[in-house]
Design a protein around this motif. Structure first.
Motif, short mmCIF file in Angstrom:
data_model
loop_
_atom_site.label_atom_id
_atom_site.label_comp_id
_atom_site.label_asym_id
_atom_site.label_seq_id
_atom_site.Cartn_x
_atom_site.Cartn_y
_atom_site.Cartn_z
N ASP A 93 0.84 -1.20 0.00
CA ASP A 93 0.00 0.00 0.00
C ASP A 93 0.87 1.25 0.00
O ASP A 93 1.75 1.41 0.86
CB ASP A 93 -0.89 -0.01 1.25
CG ASP A 93 -1.66 1.28 1.42
OD1 ASP A 93 -2.42 1.63 0.52
OD2 ASP A 93 -1.48 1.94 2.47
N LEU A 107 1.23 3.19 3.27
CA LEU A 107 2.06 2.52 4.28
C LEU A 107 3.53 2.54 3.87
O LEU A 107 4.41 2.62 4.74
CB LEU A 107 1.58 1.08 4.48
CG LEU A 107 0.22 0.93 5.16
CD1 LEU A 107 -0.14 -0.54 5.31
CD2 LEU A 107 0.20 1.63 6.52
N LEU A 167 -1.01 -4.82 2.98
CA LEU A 167 -0.87 -4.32 4.34
C LEU A 167 0.25 -5.02 5.09
O LEU A 167 0.81 -6.02 4.64
CB LEU A 167 -2.19 -4.47 5.10
CG LEU A 167 -3.39 -3.73 4.51
CD1 LEU A 167 -4.57 -3.78 5.47
CD2 LEU A 167 -3.05 -2.29 4.14
N PHE A 175 -1.32 -3.14 11.14
CA PHE A 175 -2.26 -2.28 10.40
C PHE A 175 -3.47 -1.88 11.22
O PHE A 175 -4.10 -0.85 10.95
CB PHE A 175 -2.70 -2.94 9.09
CG PHE A 175 -3.68 -4.08 9.23
CD1 PHE A 175 -5.03 -3.84 9.49
CD2 PHE A 175 -3.27 -5.40 9.09
CE1 PHE A 175 -5.93 -4.89 9.61
CE2 PHE A 175 -4.17 -6.45 9.20
CZ PHE A 175 -5.51 -6.20 9.48
N MET A 220 -3.23 1.58 12.21
CA MET A 220 -2.68 2.47 11.18
C MET A 220 -3.74 3.09 10.29
O MET A 220 -3.44 3.60 9.22
CB MET A 220 -1.67 1.70 10.32
CG MET A 220 -0.46 1.22 11.10
SD MET A 220 0.70 0.28 10.07
CE MET A 220 1.96 -0.16 11.31
N HIS A 273 -3.23 6.56 8.92
CA HIS A 273 -2.18 6.71 7.92
C HIS A 273 -2.54 6.11 6.57
O HIS A 273 -1.90 6.45 5.56
CB HIS A 273 -0.89 6.04 8.42
CG HIS A 273 -0.42 6.52 9.75
ND1 HIS A 273 0.06 7.79 9.95
CD2 HIS A 273 -0.38 5.90 10.96
CE1 HIS A 273 0.39 7.94 11.23
NE2 HIS A 273 0.13 6.81 11.85
N SER A 274 -3.52 5.22 6.51
CA SER A 274 -3.78 4.44 5.31
C SER A 274 -5.27 4.16 5.16
O SER A 274 -5.88 3.58 6.05
CB SER A 274 -3.00 3.12 5.36
OG SER A 274 -3.50 2.18 4.44
N ALA A 287 -5.74 0.40 5.23
CA ALA A 287 -5.71 -0.14 6.58
C ALA A 287 -7.03 0.11 7.29
O ALA A 287 -7.57 -0.79 7.97
CB ALA A 287 -4.56 0.46 7.37
#
Length: 321
Positions: A9, A12, A283, A287, A290, A293-294, A297
């Motif tokens: 990703d 990530l 991922l 995750f 997270m 951040h994503s 995720a």
């Protein structure tokens, strides 16, 4: 840092580049106390509190452990009778605490519509195996006796990520052995075999947040001296799985633990245990914390909770179908 797979990703990949560029030492290069402080900094200090689910109540508590009382935290999403989920945090049995997994517990409570009891079990190397297992078992027994005050319904489950997934799997086996009730288990990228020699441990050994040197460091600290890593209390994949609670098992494509999580789900199915398994492409290990951040995720977190909620609320799931 080794070259990362282009299927990772992108968001990530950017996070991993940021961590690598920070110049911070890796977990296995510092003391356990320093590693705990590093992990708290990553999970607590940099948390976006605007994304933290708001619940009806979050209450500090204590529960029995294997050798005295242990701190705990109770998350209630709303009033009414709900399932109770006993949660064990990840961190290689060496790092992690109630605060590092506060977001995860809030998310499970909110999206799974359940009361979550998060347990601060004893950590290694100060308290090596079997301290964490004994604490997890004692806390679950207590929860089973107090579901009326906790969730209110009689549904009891365990959940955990990584080392916490390992503890959840062990608790599920031991409650089966003791003839004690357990209705469901959520295993998030669990460690299931200390002696595993599987492709994911080689393919994802470096560069994807959890690396093999750190996994070895965790195991050395947890095992202590003269401990057989093949015993089911350490490697639940090597135990008897017949009759354990139905499970949701989720793994990440670029995680060293991917294949042993998948192998555990396959072993559950072979033992005729109802199991839902999901591998999330792109991922990495960790995750579940997270989502800020994503996007990928966050979607995986929501899908994980959807699957687990169906186990906790089977009547609702049947109505939806």
């Amino acid at each position: 840092m080794s070259e990362l797979d282009p299927r990772l990703d992108p968001q990530l990949a950017g996070l991993l580049a940021l961590v690598q560029g920070s110049g911070a030492p890796r977990m296995h290069e510092v003391t356990p106390d320093e590693a705990r402080a590093m992990f708290r900094a990553m999970t607590v200090d940099f948390r976006d509190h605007s994304r933290v689910p708001q619940l009806e109540s979050v209450t500090e508590a204590t529960v029995p452990g294997g050798d005295g009382e242990r701190p705990a935290r109770i998350y209630r999403p709303r009033a009414g009778d709900l399932p109770t989920v006993v949660f064990f945090h990840g961190g290689g049995w060496v790092i992690g605490d109630l605060d590092t997994h506060d977001l995860t517990c809030r998310t499970i409570a909110s999206l799974c519509d359940a009361v979550v009891l998060s347990v601060d079990y004893r950590l290694a190397p100060e308290h090596p195996f079997p301290a964490a297992v004994e604490d997890a078992l004692a806390a679950t027994r207590w929860a089973a006796d107090h579901t009326a005050e906790l969730g209110g319904s009689d549904v009891l489950a365990v959940a955990g990520d990584s080392a916490g997934g390992n503890l959840s799997a062990v608790v599920a086996q031991e409650r089966r052995d003791a003839g004690e009730r357990l209705d469901a288990q959520l295993l998030i990228y669990p460690g299931t075999d200390m002696l595993a020699e599987l492709p994911s441990r080689t393919e994802n050994a470096e560069g994807y947040f959890l690396d093999m040197p750190t996994m070895t460091w965790f195991a050395v600290n947890y095992l202590g001296a003269e401990t057989d890593p093949a015993q089911p209390r350490l490697s639940p994949l090597r135990g008897d799985l017949a009759g354990v609670a139905p499970a949701v098992v989720v793994v990440a494509q670029f995680d060293p633990l991917r294949d042993e999580g998948t192998a555990y789900a396959e072993a559950l199915a072979a033992a005729e245990v109802p199991v839902l398994v999901e591998e999330f492409d792109g991922l990495i290990h960790g995750f579940v914390d997270m989502g800020q951040h994503s996007v990928a995720a966050q979607q995986a977190i929501e899908e994980t909770c959807r699957l687990f909620r169906a186990l906790l609320h089977p009547a609702d799931s049947g109505a939806e179908e």
